[in-house]
Write a protein that holds these residues in place. Sequence first.
Motif, mmCIF file in Angstrom:
data_model
loop_
_atom_site.group_PDB
_atom_site.id
_atom_site.type_symbol
_atom_site.label_atom_id
_atom_site.label_comp_id
_atom_site.label_asym_id
_atom_site.label_seq_id
_atom_site.Cartn_x
_atom_site.Cartn_y
_atom_site.Cartn_z
ATOM 1 N N ARG A 1 13.204 -4.307 4.153
ATOM 2 C CA ARG A 1 13.064 -2.905 4.553
ATOM 3 C C ARG A 1 11.965 -2.281 3.706
ATOM 4 N NH1 ARG A 1 14.398 1.638 2.216
ATOM 5 N NH2 ARG A 1 14.575 3.546 3.466
ATOM 6 N N VAL A 2 10.959 -1.744 4.365
ATOM 7 C CA VAL A 2 9.839 -1.119 3.652
ATOM 8 C C VAL A 2 10.197 0.343 3.382
ATOM 9 C CG1 VAL A 2 7.382 -0.586 3.690
ATOM 10 C CG2 VAL A 2 8.230 -2.655 4.831
ATOM 11 N N PRO A 3 10.240 0.762 2.107
ATOM 12 C CA PRO A 3 10.623 2.138 1.787
ATOM 13 C C PRO A 3 9.638 3.158 2.358
ATOM 14 C CG PRO A 3 10.633 0.738 -0.177
ATOM 15 C CD PRO A 3 9.959 -0.030 0.905
ATOM 16 N N GLU A 4 10.130 4.364 2.582
ATOM 17 C CA GLU A 4 9.271 5.458 3.018
ATOM 18 C C GLU A 4 8.160 5.669 1.997
ATOM 19 O OE1 GLU A 4 8.196 8.180 5.881
ATOM 20 O OE2 GLU A 4 9.938 6.830 5.913
ATOM 21 N N GLY A 5 6.938 5.841 2.483
ATOM 22 C CA GLY A 5 5.798 6.052 1.587
ATOM 23 C C GLY A 5 5.050 4.792 1.232
ATOM 24 N N LEU A 6 5.600 3.617 1.606
ATOM 25 C CA LEU A 6 4.928 2.348 1.327
ATOM 26 C C LEU A 6 4.668 1.609 2.640
ATOM 27 C CD1 LEU A 6 6.895 0.939 -1.765
ATOM 28 C CD2 LEU A 6 4.846 2.366 -1.747
ATOM 29 N N ARG A 7 3.736 0.668 2.603
ATOM 30 C CA ARG A 7 3.436 -0.190 3.750
ATOM 31 C C ARG A 7 3.236 -1.609 3.227
ATOM 32 N NH1 ARG A 7 2.408 3.236 8.133
ATOM 33 N NH2 ARG A 7 1.920 5.363 7.495
ATOM 34 N N THR B 1 0.843 -1.196 0.000
ATOM 35 C CA THR B 1 0.000 0.000 0.000
ATOM 36 C C THR B 1 0.876 1.243 0.000
ATOM 37 O OG1 THR B 1 -1.679 -1.168 1.296
ATOM 38 C CG2 THR B 1 -1.841 1.224 1.227
ATOM 39 N N ALA B 2 0.476 2.241 -0.782
ATOM 40 C CA ALA B 2 1.187 3.525 -0.803
ATOM 41 C C ALA B 2 0.448 4.530 0.065
ATOM 42 C CB ALA B 2 1.291 4.048 -2.234
ATOM 43 N N ASP B 3 1.200 5.386 0.739
ATOM 44 C CA ASP B 3 0.586 6.439 1.545
ATOM 45 C C ASP B 3 -0.121 7.462 0.666
ATOM 46 O OD1 ASP B 3 1.490 5.238 3.837
ATOM 47 O OD2 ASP B 3 3.263 6.507 4.032
ATOM 48 N N GLY B 4 0.419 7.711 -0.532
ATOM 49 C CA GLY B 4 -0.158 8.724 -1.422
ATOM 50 C C GLY B 4 -0.819 8.101 -2.637
ATOM 51 N N LEU B 5 -1.926 8.684 -3.066
ATOM 52 C CA LEU B 5 -2.649 8.149 -4.224
ATOM 53 C C LEU B 5 -1.895 8.371 -5.531
ATOM 54 C CD1 LEU B 5 -6.293 9.274 -3.363
ATOM 55 C CD2 LEU B 5 -5.321 6.993 -3.161
ATOM 56 N N PRO C 1 -5.837 2.503 -6.716
ATOM 57 C CA PRO C 1 -4.765 3.430 -7.100
ATOM 58 C C PRO C 1 -3.531 3.318 -6.225
ATOM 59 C CG PRO C 1 -6.874 4.568 -6.878
ATOM 60 C CD PRO C 1 -7.077 3.188 -6.359
ATOM 61 N N SER C 2 -3.707 2.891 -4.972
ATOM 62 C CA SER C 2 -2.557 2.835 -4.066
ATOM 63 C C SER C 2 -2.391 1.471 -3.407
ATOM 64 C CB SER C 2 -2.693 3.911 -2.981
ATOM 65 O OG SER C 2 -3.861 3.700 -2.216
ATOM 66 N N ASP C 3 -3.029 0.441 -3.953
ATOM 67 C CA ASP C 3 -2.941 -0.910 -3.383
ATOM 68 C C ASP C 3 -2.586 -1.922 -4.466
ATOM 69 O OD1 ASP C 3 -3.694 0.075 -0.976
ATOM 70 O OD2 ASP C 3 -5.531 -1.086 -0.786
ATOM 71 N N VAL C 4 -1.638 -2.799 -4.154
ATOM 72 C CA VAL C 4 -1.340 -3.946 -5.015
ATOM 73 C C VAL C 4 -1.455 -5.207 -4.174
ATOM 74 C CG1 VAL C 4 0.560 -5.198 -6.111
ATOM 75 C CG2 VAL C 4 0.064 -2.866 -6.809
ATOM 76 N N TRP C 5 -2.239 -6.170 -4.662
ATOM 77 C CA TRP C 5 -2.291 -7.489 -4.047
ATOM 78 C C TRP C 5 -1.235 -8.351 -4.723
ATOM 79 C CZ3 TRP C 5 -8.298 -8.298 -4.735
ATOM 80 C CH2 TRP C 5 -8.974 -7.430 -3.854
ATOM 81 N N ALA C 6 -0.538 -9.163 -3.960
ATOM 82 C CA ALA C 6 0.523 -9.972 -4.553
ATOM 83 C C ALA C 6 0.590 -11.336 -3.889
ATOM 84 C CB ALA C 6 1.868 -9.245 -4.425
ATOM 85 N N TRP C 7 1.097 -12.304 -4.666
ATOM 86 C CA TRP C 7 1.329 -13.667 -4.173
ATOM 87 C C TRP C 7 2.682 -14.136 -4.708
ATOM 88 C CZ3 TRP C 7 -3.233 -11.738 -5.776
ATOM 89 C CH2 TRP C 7 -4.376 -11.943 -4.993
ATOM 90 N N THR C 8 3.396 -14.886 -3.915
ATOM 91 C CA THR C 8 4.596 -15.558 -4.393
ATOM 92 C C THR C 8 4.517 -17.011 -3.983
ATOM 93 O OG1 THR C 8 7.015 -15.408 -4.528
ATOM 94 C CG2 THR C 8 6.043 -15.098 -2.331
#
Length: 416
Positions: free
Chosen positions: A276-282, A222-226, A256-263
């Motif tokens: 490490r989760v980059p700034e602006g992402l969760r 998830t991104a903090d910004g749209l 717009p600010s969410d990606v679902w993912a599977w591995t």
Amino acid sequence: MSDVPCQWLLALRARGGGHPPAASPATLLVARDSVGEGPTGWAVETAVWMTREVIRQVPGYGGGRTPFETLRRSVEASVLAALTGLLLDIRPSPEMVPMEAVEGNAELVRRGVPLDQVLRGVRIGHACLHQRLMDAIEAEPAPVRLAESHRVSELLFSYADAHASRMAEEYIAERDRWQASTEAARRRIVDDILGGRRVDPEAASRTLGYEVARHHLAFVVTADGLDTPAEVLRRFAAEVGRAAGGQGVLTVQAGPSDVWAWTARPSPALPALEIRVPEGLRLAVGPLAYGVAGFRRSHLGAREAQDFLGGQTRLCRHADIRVRSLLAAGGERARWFAEETLGALLGGDRRTADLRETLRVYLAAGRSPQRAANLLHVSRNTVSYRIKRAEELLGHALPDDLLELRLALEIARTLP
């Protein structure tokens, strides 16, 4: 322009504030140049209320942060465009509908919100805006009130017609493009699996380009910004997949600010996920699970973990919150249970919260003051004092059967 000055419009001001703008910087710049800082702030605040009303009356728009912020962005830009049009007395046309509204409309198509609900939302939004503007005009002298009430009502209803016309046209075009795309076919398979519907594993794997008969680790980025580009979310999702030792990554743009993912993992053993989760992402991570059912189970776990992201929390693993998540599912009943069990220990101030957390850790540590002190990084005397104070707020000594107390303490961690 109307013969009656629009000083009432230029005098609009936000009542409470506290909401950052959602529209694009370009839209805000144009609005501030046209109507000024005060009316722009009023529009930002009004758009929050309008968005809540639309979602309340049309639940199909969806709850949660991303659907809310996407709709708010669209509503805010539309309110700003309407204020500019009212100030300059511009006759409405479909071309006046801001791009934020068009982009939000496309997102509703991809989420499967029906056109009739989209258009109902447009009508509700314009009715809300009309109400707020009439409230402002009502405070004006009689000549201004009479003239402006008629002019604003006429223009706003014309704007509503133009807005609905453009949204319907764009919706149909986007729906046709979406239904013909490969992404839509993949999304349909994902939706079927997540909805618990029966799918052919081999056919699903071919369509998705991802083997479903494997052990899956699902996660949500998830991104903090749209305005964060989707490619940024997808690149980080690929990085998470590599860190988890996965074989391939399937991503689906959920908003717009969410990606679902599977591995996919070759075995049920999951190494420690160091990322490490980059700034602006969760990042929210689900449990490892197998097959088609595991594809769904892991994703739902990641979505539960996503609910606990916020503030300084940028990474949440389902394993860390599964008890809290289960307890929080009780909603109002869970809150009642916590209130009845904890009493004054459920106070909302920081000091009481520290007492609750110390008691929770103390009980989890087998009632060992020293182990609790080590975990909390405080002195043993501090732990002992806090436990005594917590018992005073509870109104009794700690019981022998700790089940209800420990459950209530976990529920308290889920409450605002």
